[in-house]
Every structure is written in structure tokens, then in C-alpha cells.
Design an enzyme around this catalytic site. Structure first.
Site, mmCIF file in Angstrom:
data_model
loop_
_atom_site.group_PDB
_atom_site.id
_atom_site.type_symbol
_atom_site.label_atom_id
_atom_site.label_comp_id
_atom_site.label_asym_id
_atom_site.label_seq_id
_atom_site.Cartn_x
_atom_site.Cartn_y
_atom_site.Cartn_z
ATOM 1 N N GLU A 110 -9.572 -33.323 8.381
ATOM 2 C CA GLU A 110 -10.992 -34.072 8.483
ATOM 3 C C GLU A 110 -12.109 -33.403 7.863
ATOM 4 O O GLU A 110 -13.004 -33.992 7.087
ATOM 5 C CB GLU A 110 -11.181 -34.724 9.932
ATOM 6 C CG GLU A 110 -10.144 -35.472 10.461
ATOM 7 C CD GLU A 110 -10.092 -35.939 11.921
ATOM 8 O OE1 GLU A 110 -10.237 -35.108 12.606
ATOM 9 O OE2 GLU A 110 -10.528 -37.284 12.235
ATOM 10 N N GLU A 130 -2.445 -35.766 15.152
ATOM 11 C CA GLU A 130 -2.878 -35.994 16.423
ATOM 12 C C GLU A 130 -1.990 -36.915 17.145
ATOM 13 O O GLU A 130 -2.087 -36.917 18.373
ATOM 14 C CB GLU A 130 -4.438 -36.809 16.405
ATOM 15 C CG GLU A 130 -5.520 -35.917 16.004
ATOM 16 C CD GLU A 130 -5.554 -35.740 14.513
ATOM 17 O OE1 GLU A 130 -4.809 -35.890 13.616
ATOM 18 O OE2 GLU A 130 -6.683 -35.300 13.947
HETATM 19 N N1 3HC Z 1 -6.259 -25.410 19.100
HETATM 20 C C1 3HC Z 1 -6.271 -24.255 20.159
HETATM 21 N N2 3HC Z 1 -5.065 -23.352 19.854
HETATM 22 C C2 3HC Z 1 -4.337 -23.733 18.754
HETATM 23 C C3 3HC Z 1 -4.487 -24.720 17.921
HETATM 24 C C4 3HC Z 1 -5.539 -25.356 18.081
HETATM 25 N N3 3HC Z 1 -5.526 -26.629 17.382
HETATM 26 N N4 3HC Z 1 -3.155 -24.608 16.919
HETATM 27 C C5 3HC Z 1 -2.510 -23.424 17.474
HETATM 28 N N5 3HC Z 1 -3.071 -23.159 18.558
HETATM 29 C C6 3HC Z 1 -2.810 -21.638 19.020
HETATM 30 C C7 3HC Z 1 -1.242 -21.689 19.878
HETATM 31 O O1 3HC Z 1 -1.418 -22.096 20.906
HETATM 32 C C8 3HC Z 1 -0.840 -20.272 19.744
HETATM 33 O O2 3HC Z 1 -1.572 -19.495 20.810
HETATM 34 P P1 3HC Z 1 -0.776 -18.419 21.419
HETATM 35 O O3 3HC Z 1 -0.741 -17.291 20.410
HETATM 36 O O4 3HC Z 1 -1.817 -18.012 22.535
HETATM 37 O O5 3HC Z 1 0.599 -18.962 22.017
HETATM 38 C C9 3HC Z 1 -1.617 -19.646 18.518
HETATM 39 O O6 3HC Z 1 -2.445 -20.644 18.082
HETATM 40 C C10 3HC Z 1 -0.565 -19.850 17.164
HETATM 41 O O7 3HC Z 1 0.058 -21.012 17.042
HETATM 42 P P2 3HC Z 1 1.495 -21.274 16.780
HETATM 43 O O8 3HC Z 1 2.297 -20.181 17.500
HETATM 44 O O9 3HC Z 1 1.771 -22.701 16.857
HETATM 45 O O10 3HC Z 1 1.563 -20.634 15.355
HETATM 46 P P3 3HC Z 1 2.449 -20.984 14.034
HETATM 47 O O11 3HC Z 1 2.094 -20.261 12.838
HETATM 48 O O12 3HC Z 1 3.870 -21.121 14.477
HETATM 49 O O13 3HC Z 1 1.765 -22.445 13.705
HETATM 50 C C11 3HC Z 1 0.199 -24.396 13.187
HETATM 51 C C12 3HC Z 1 0.519 -22.825 13.295
HETATM 52 C C13 3HC Z 1 1.029 -25.213 12.173
HETATM 53 C C14 3HC Z 1 -1.039 -24.364 12.790
HETATM 54 C C15 3HC Z 1 0.521 -24.693 14.629
HETATM 55 O O14 3HC Z 1 -0.134 -23.896 15.644
HETATM 56 C C16 3HC Z 1 0.162 -26.203 14.732
HETATM 57 O O15 3HC Z 1 0.678 -27.181 14.558
HETATM 58 N N6 3HC Z 1 -1.080 -26.425 15.794
HETATM 59 C C17 3HC Z 1 -1.621 -27.837 16.261
HETATM 60 C C18 3HC Z 1 -2.285 -28.588 14.755
HETATM 61 C C19 3HC Z 1 -2.711 -29.751 15.468
HETATM 62 O O16 3HC Z 1 -2.319 -30.410 16.169
HETATM 63 N N7 3HC Z 1 -3.948 -30.304 14.887
HETATM 64 C C20 3HC Z 1 -4.582 -31.428 15.472
HETATM 65 C C21 3HC Z 1 -5.490 -30.870 16.567
HETATM 66 S S1 3HC Z 1 -6.230 -32.479 17.351
HETATM 67 C C22 3HC Z 1 -7.359 -32.777 16.318
HETATM 68 O O17 3HC Z 1 -7.665 -32.036 15.308
HETATM 69 C C23 3HC Z 1 -8.322 -33.927 16.894
HETATM 70 C C24 3HC Z 1 -9.313 -34.172 15.858
HETATM 71 O O18 3HC Z 1 -8.935 -35.345 15.142
HETATM 72 C C25 3HC Z 1 -10.809 -34.448 16.625
#
Ligand code: 3HC
Ligand code: NAI
Length: 706
Positions: A110, A130
Site C-alpha cells: 500500500e 490481509e
Molecule cells: N508484523 C510484525 N511482525 C512480523 C510481521 C508483521 N507484518 N511479519 C513478520 N513478522 C515477524 C515474525 O513474527 C517473525 O518474528 P520472530 O522472529 O519473532 O518469530 C519475524 O518477523 C520473521 O518472520 P518470518 O519468520 O515469517 O520470516 P520469513 O523470512 O520466513 O517471511 C515474510 C517473511 C514473507 C514477510 C513473512 O513474515 C510474512 O508473510 N509476514 C506477514 C505479511 C503480512 O501478512 N502482511 C500484511 C500485514 S496486515 C496489513 O498490512 C494491514 C494493512 O493493510 C493496514
């Protein structure tokens, strides 16, 4: 020029006329409050500074931005909000370029959509996931994405939550340019410079015109609505996504943003959001276990599997699919040939569906060898035993492994219930023995229980977790007991289901109640699918040690005695005429149940579905609490992940322990005490449940304290 505030999560550095804005918030550059403030300040600074003619936003480390900071959801909001930050970027009077490498997900994408120009390099992962957290994009994504790439493509991204690569993003029009190298800074500066030289104007996504063809976009929205209503059974946010995109078509950009905000906040307040976000963190937390903290995994290059039946063959496929070679051991040539055929059948099925080529199958099977001699395992780094569920047979196999395997080989058992300590104690190297409990079909089911016998060494545990990663399984650490985490808890709530069946609910009503709760199948359908003979054999084996004062429902035995083992025999609890996969209720089963009620002297009563769920869940939660109390599971979240990945528990409820917190532990405990009035032996409240209620705590407090 050096960065002005190098320690901050958002740094600014002027390079010629381009203000480089770097997001540096490890591990994934999530958009926490400091990042939001930093971006806002950077854009304000860019607008105010005459030397700045363009802005380049990049992420430090491996990602652009992974999205909003998920940990902030459900807490009081801290300004500035992400939509305000995105609007500020878009309003900037100087061209803003987003240069994307790694993840640009959710709020991360975004931010990029609010920029005026976008570039992505190979390896970039773009998406609006999301929906997987029970949300809709909430920082303009539902309004900007359809204006940029049209309603159909935008809805596909938002409803699937899938990640797309740079090339697909370019084809869709989500980005303007592909970087030629993976040097994100060089690519970003080159693009920003080029735009400056060409006097490229500020270009705002809010004014993009992909929604201009109203009819076409309306049709796409209607199609998505119909499809979503059909597919997203029970889920709250998908239809909200459709509604938000419709607002993009029907309203001005600002009104659309207002509607998006309203829908986003409804999702934030939904218990589904809480359940799904719990699941997101829980499946990462399960990887953190004491044994792996300081231990280094052993190398795994060659895998042996003993037994080529249902599980041995499925495990072989899982290992082959991870690119490793497999040596299968069977009792004789005929059994070995059957084992090989089981493996080949999986690949032939994929070929028939067009998901694998014959050449790929041949290349995979080239890594498969079989033998009837244990000597073939001499060089194996890991051997997984999957022979009959009989401790004598298993101990004999382990004696052979002890004899032939090289020092340091990891020796694993796939037993469902047996005492792995007793297996380990029977050989000369108990520190190398571990449980690897796969679920059927082993090449598909994601759960892998890693069962920890008393003497196992930490590096063997670390190796098991590393193997799970290679096999793309979700590992859960479990202690040794009858059934470990999953099957032990299953035994308790299956019993509760059997009691309800004998007391008056039909298996069909129970299954329906559980499907309405969000399960893909009810427990009696699962039993028919797995084969009633498996449970029957277990019951017979345990008959001698069963507490004679415990209630025992014999309906399943009556059904099995008729040879009705479920789908594979054409009937079980349900009828499966001519190989049907979905069963129909069987009046003869109801007659058997009636006869059993009479034999047991029970006058049937009626159940409403809500009571069925309360009893089923109370049994599951209570045994879950026992499992945590006895340290079979490290934390309640380990129980949750076990049930999400191995037993079809609806993900949006977060798992049984999260569900218990949602309904309130005092309510669960008072239900159990109420049910105990009729059967105090079965309904014994777990000491942990009582303790948590007395302290006013919940299961989640135990997740935090580990
Ligand atoms: N917020 C807070 N913490 C997050 C995060 C996020 N969005 N994404 C990842 N983390 C944290 C994980 O919990 C993990 O923490 P830890 O080491 O303490 O366990 C650390 O970051 C590393 O994450 P991964 O183990 O998943 O790392 P990978 O390298 O395997 O994957 C990634 C990276 C593809 C970015 C994966 O973490 C992911 O898919 N993250 C979530 C993405 C997501 O869903 N984003 C949308 C959020 S909602 C949003 O944005 C709303 C908006 O529209 C207003
Ligand atoms: P199965 O009966 O399909 O296969 C067992 C195989 O082991 C047979 O092919 C048999 O020939 C072979 N075998 C027996 N003794 C042997 C020996 N001494 N040496 C070499 N091979 C030998 O059984 P299944 O279902 O595959 O179960 C295997 C193990 O996996 C059991 O411990 C079971 O409890 C466990 N398990 C089963 C699950 C299931 O859903 N079927 C799920 C998870 C675990």
C-alpha cells in the site's frame, strides 16, 4: 552526505537531487508507529527542501516492507495511521519512487501504491495477504489497487492473499519497471534519475483509470461476490473485500477510503482476526524450543525408511519431494514392490492431473532405492521406522538399525502411540532416537509431531526441526505419552462424541454441528475416511487395561463387526454407494445405535447443536490443558498448532486453546463441572484449568511466559 539520524528506523540521505528514504526496522521492516512517523517526517522534509527533487523509498535488509505491524492490531491506535501516511506520500509534490526487493506485502504494498512510480527486482514478493489475517487491506489498498490494475486482478490478489513475483506485477501494471540486477539501490537511483531527466510528473494512483470501464468491472465484482459467498464458508473478511472494491467503483476516492476504513475496523474487531493472527504467530513460535537454542543440526543427505505401507510410502514421497534420496526397507520382495507401487501411485496421480511430467517422475524415482537387507541403510543419516504398531516388531527393527547404521545416524519412529523411551532404551544409542509422527497422507498433511524421549540429544532434536523445514512441514514439539499431543486429545473428545451419540444425538447431527463450527468434516466422517478398523484394533489392544468403571460406548464395535470400515468398504457410519466420496446417512446405523441405547438402558434425549459443540470443545480443551500441565506440550500454542495443521480445526478460531480463551475459561470450567454431575470419572477438570481460573488468567498468559 551522511544519514541525519542513523539509529532511527527511517533514515534520510540526500544523493544529488534524490532523497533516499530507507526503512530499517528488522526483522521485516513492519510499519510500526516509529516507521510511520519517520516516513511522514521524510515526506514533509522532502516537500520543504528545495534541494530535493525526488524521493526514493527502499527497505534495508531482505525486504521492502512486510506490512503493518501485526502486533499492534487490537491495541489502542497510535498516530499517525497508515492510511494517513499513504495519503501523505501520494500528496507529495515531488515524484516518489518505491524500489521493491523481497516482501512488499499488505501495508508495504500500500505504501508502494501510494508512491508515484514503482520498480521491482527479481525475487520481489508483492501481495495483499490481509485476508489471511481476517482483514481487508486498510491503507488504501482496496481503492488504489483496483484503480491501478482493475477490479478483477485486484480482487484476485486480495481474496487469495497470494504473493506474486516482479514479472507478474509488471504484467498486471502493479509496478512500472523491472530492475535488471538485484542491486536495489543502484536500480532505484537509476530509475529516479531517469524520471528526473525526463521531467516525469507526479502521478497519483488515486487518479488511475483502470475502473473506467464500469460494466466490465461491475461484472468482475459480481462474479467475485458469487464465488466468495460459495467458497469462504464462515469467513468474515472476504465479502468485506468485495464490498470495499465495489465502493471504489461506485464512489469518489475519498469516500471509498472512508468506507474501506469502516470495513477494516469491523474486521479488526472480529474474533476471526484475533484467531487468525494468533495462528500466524503461533506457527512461528512453535519453532522455538529449548533443545534447538544452542544445538546445531546434523547433516541429512541420505534417508532410510523402514516399512512401505500407508505411512512409509507417504513419508518417502515427502522426503523425495524435498529433493533427498530415499532407501526403503521391507520384509520381502513382494512387500517392497508394493511399497514402491504406493510411492509411484502418488506421482502417477499427479501426472494424470497434469501436475507432473513423466520425465519429472522418472527423475524423482531415480532417487528411490529399495532393499530387503538392512545393510542398505549403513550410510543413512536418518532412518524413519514406519512398520506395524507393535512394540516388539519396532524393537526388533531398532536392533537391526543399531547393528547397521553408522555412528551419528538419527533413528526415528513414526509410532502413533507407543512408548518411544522404551524403544530408545532397547538399543545401545538412545541419544540418537526420536519420534517423528507424521499424519496421513504423509506427503500432504502439514503437521509433524517431534516426540522427545528422555535421553535424546539436543542436536538430534535440532535435526528433526531442520528436517521439518526441508519437508515444508509444521513441526510441534511433543513429550512422550500415549498418543502424544494430538492423538491423546483426540481420544478424549472422540469419547465425548460417542457419549453424545449414545445419549441421543445422531452421528449425522454431530458431524453437521462440527461442520457448522468450521471443520471441513465431522468426527464420524473422518472415522469413515481413515477406516474404522484402525480405531477398532486400538480399542481391542487396550481392552485389557481399560478402567472397568469407565463408560464404554460399543456402537463403533457393532459397526466394525459387520465389516463396515467406512469409505473403503462402501459403508461405515455413512453409506458410500458405488465408491461415492460423500456419504449418505444410513438408517441401519441408526437402528444399531437404538439397539445399543436399549442395551445400555439409556433413554435418548435431544441435543441442540450448541450443546454438542460445548461438550466436544470442553473435552478437547480439558485434555489440552492436561497435556500442557504435564509438559507434553510446551505451551498452549503448541496444542493450537497441532490441531490447526493435523486435525482440521478451523484456523479462524485460532486453535482449541485460543478458542477457550475466547469463550472464557470460567465458562469452560463451569461446563465441565456441570457435565461431571452425570459422569465424574470422565469429566475431571484439569488442574491447570482450575488454577488459571482461580488466578483470573488464561492460556495465552502461558504462551507469553515461556
Ligand atoms: N508484523 C510484525 N511482525 C512480523 C510481521 C508483521 N507484518 N511479519 C513478520 N513478522 C515477524 C515474525 O513474527 C517473525 O518474528 P520472530 O522472529 O519473532 O518469530 C519475524 O518477523 C520473521 O518472520 P518470518 O519468520 O515469517 O520470516 P520469513 O523470512 O520466513 O517471511 C515474510 C517473511 C514473507 C514477510 C513473512 O513474515 C510474512 O508473510 N509476514 C506477514 C505479511 C503480512 O501478512 N502482511 C500484511 C500485514 S496486515 C496489513 O498490512 C494491514 C494493512 O493493510 C493496514
Ligand atoms: P501399514 O500396515 O500400512 O504398513 C506397515 C508396513 O510395515 C507394511 O508394509 C509391512 O510389510 C512393513 N513391515 C512390518 N514389519 C516390518 C519389518 N520388520 N521390516 C520392514 N518392514 C516391515 O501401516 P501404516 O498405517 O503405514 O502404519 C505404520 C506406522 O505408522 C504405525 O506405527 C502406525 O501407528 C503409524 N502411523 C499411522 C498412521 C495412519 O494414519 N495410518 C498415522 C501416523 C502414524
Amino acid at each position: 552526505m551522511s544519514p541525519d539520524t542513523p539509529t532511527e528506523v527511517v533514515s534520510r540521505e540526500l544523493h544529488g537531487k534524490v532523497l533516499l528514504v530507507t526503512i530499517n526496522n528488522p526483522p521485516v521492516n513492519a510499519l510500526g508507529v516509529d516507521v510511520r512517523r519517520g516516513i511522514l517526517d521524510a515526506i514533509d522534509a522532502a516537500d520543504a527542501d528545495h534541494d530535493v527533487q525526488s524521493v526514493l523509498i527502499v527497505g534495508a535488509g531482505r525486504n521492502f516492507i512486510a506490512g503493518a505491524d501485526i502486533r499492534e492490531f487490537g491495541k489502542p491506535p497510535l498516530p499517525p495511521s497508515l492510511p494517513d501516511v499513504c495519503n501523505r506520500i501520494e500528496a507529495c509534490s515531488k515524484p516518489v519512487v518505491a524500489a521493491i526487493h523481497g516482501a512488499a506485502l499488505g501495508g508495504g504494498l500500500e505504501i508502494a501504491l501510494a508512491a508515484h512510480y514503482r520498480l521491482a527486482v527479481a525475487g520481489a514478493k508483492l501481495g495483499l495477504p490481509e485476508v489471511q489475517l481476517g482483514l481487508i487491506p486498510g491503507a488504501g489498498g482496496t481503492q488504489r489497487a483496483p484503480r491501478l490494475i482493475g477490479a478483477k486482478a485486484a480482487l484476485d490478489l486480495m481474496l487469495s492473499g497470494r504473493h506474486i513475483g516482479a514479472e507478474e506485477a509488471l504484467t498486471l501494471g502493479l509496478v512500472d519497471r523491472l530492475g535488471r540486477s538485484d542491486n536495489i539501490l543502484a536500480e532505484g537511483f537509476a530509475y529516479a534519475q531517469e524520471l528526473l531527466s525526463a521531467h516525469a510528473p507526479v502521478r497519483r494512483t488515486r487518479n488511475a483509470d483502470a475502473l473506467a470501464d464500469r460494466q466490465k468491472n461491475q461484472t468482475a465484482i459480481e462474479a467475485a461476490r458469487a464465488d466468495t459467498a460459495k467458497k469462504s464458508r464462515g469467513l468474515f473478511s472476504p465479502l468485506k473485500i468485495v464490498e470495499a472494491v465495489e465502493a471504489a467503483l461506485d464512489h469518489s476516492f475519498d469516500e471509498g477510503l472512508r468506507i474501506e476504513r469502516k470495513l477494516f475496523l469491523q474486521c479488526i474487531d472480529s474474533p476471526q482476526r484475533a484467531g487468525l493472527i494468533h495462528a500466524f504467530f503461533a506457527e512461528r513460535e512453535v519453532l522455538k524450543v529449548p533443545e534447538t537454542r544452542n544445538a546445531k543440526p546434523r547433516a541429512i543427505e541420505r534417508v532410510g525408511i523402514v516399512g512401505g505401507g500407508t505411512m512409509g510410502a507417504g513419508i518417502a514421497v515427502a522426503v523425495l519431494d524435498a529433493g533427498l534420496p530415499v532407501t526403503m526397507i521391507e520384509r520381502d520382495e513382494a512387500a517392497l514392490a508394493r511399497g514402491r507401487t504406493h510411492v509411484e501411485k502418488v506421482y502417477d496421480g499427479l501426472i494424470a492431473k497434469g501436475r507432473m511430467t513423466a520425465d519429472a517422475k522418472a527423475a524423482t524415482m531415480a532417487r528411490f532405492t529399495g532393499s530387503t537387507s538392512y545393510d542398505a541403510l549403513a550410510q543413512g543419516d536418518l532412518v524413519i521406522e514406519a512398520v506395524f504398531e507393535d512394540i516388539m516388531v519396532k524393537q526388533a527393527v531398532f536392533a537391526e538399525l543399531d547393528r547397521v547404521c553408522k555412528p551419528g545416524a538419527v533413528l526415528a519412529s513414526n509410532t502413533s502411540y507407543l512408548d518411544i523411551d522404551a524403544i530408545a532404551a532397547s538399543i545401545s544409542r538412545p541419544a540418537d532416537v526420536i519420534g517423528l509422527h507424521f499424519f496421513s497422507p504423509a506427503n500432504i498433511m502439514k503437521l509433524l509431531e517431534i516426540v522427545i524421549p528422555a535421553k535424546v540429544s539436543a542436536d538430534v532434536v535440532a535435526t528433526a526441526f531442520e528436517l521439518a523445514k526441508k519437508l515444508r512441514k509444521v513441526p510441534v514439539r511433543a513429550g512422550v505419552c500415549d498418543g502424544f499431543i494430538g492423538n491423546r486429545i483426540l481420544a478424549a473428545y472422540r469419547q465425548a462424541a460417542d457419549y453424545m451419540m449414545e445419549d441421543g444425538a445422531s452421528p449425522y447431527q454431530i458431524d453437521q454441528a462440527l461442520r457448522d463450527f468450521g471443520y471441513p468434516m465431522g468426527p464420524f466422517q473422518v472415522s469413515d475416511l481413515a477406516g474404522g478398523d484402525i480405531g477398532w484394533a486400538t480399542r481391542k489392544r487396550k481392552a485389557a487395561t481399560r478402567d472397568p468403571s469407565a463408560r464404554y460406548v460399543q456402537i463403533a464395535d457393532r459397526i466394525c463387526e459387520r465389516g463396515w470400515f467406512g469409505q473403503k468398504t462402501g459403508r461405515g457410519y455413512y453409506l458410500y454407494p458405488e465408491g461415492a466420496r460423500i456419504g449418505t446417512p444410513d438408517p441401519e446405523v441408526l437402528t444399531i445405535i437404538d439397539a445399543e441405547r436399549q442395551r445400555a438402558g439409556i433413554t435418548p434425549r435431544s441435543f441442540i447443536n450448541e450443546e454438542i459443540i460445548r461438550r466436544y470443545m470442553a473435552a478437547m480443551i480439558n485434555e489440552g490443558a492436561n497435556v500442557v500441565h504435564q509438559r507434553i506440550a510446551l505451551r498452549p500454542l503448541d496444542v493450537d498448532v497441532t490441531f490447526l495443521y493435523g486435525y482440521g480445526f478451523p484456523r479462524y478460531r485460532g486453535g482449541p486453546m485460543k478458542y477457550a480463551d475466547t469463550v472464557g475459561l470460567p465458562n469452560v470450567l463451569s461446563d465441565i463441572r456441570e457435565f461431571a454431575k452425570e459422569d465424574p470419572l470422565f469429566w475431571q477438570p484439569s488442574p491447570l484449568l482450575i488454577d488459571l481460573v482461580e488466578r483470573g488468567a488464561n492460556f495465552d498468559t502461558l504462551n507469553q511466559s515461556e
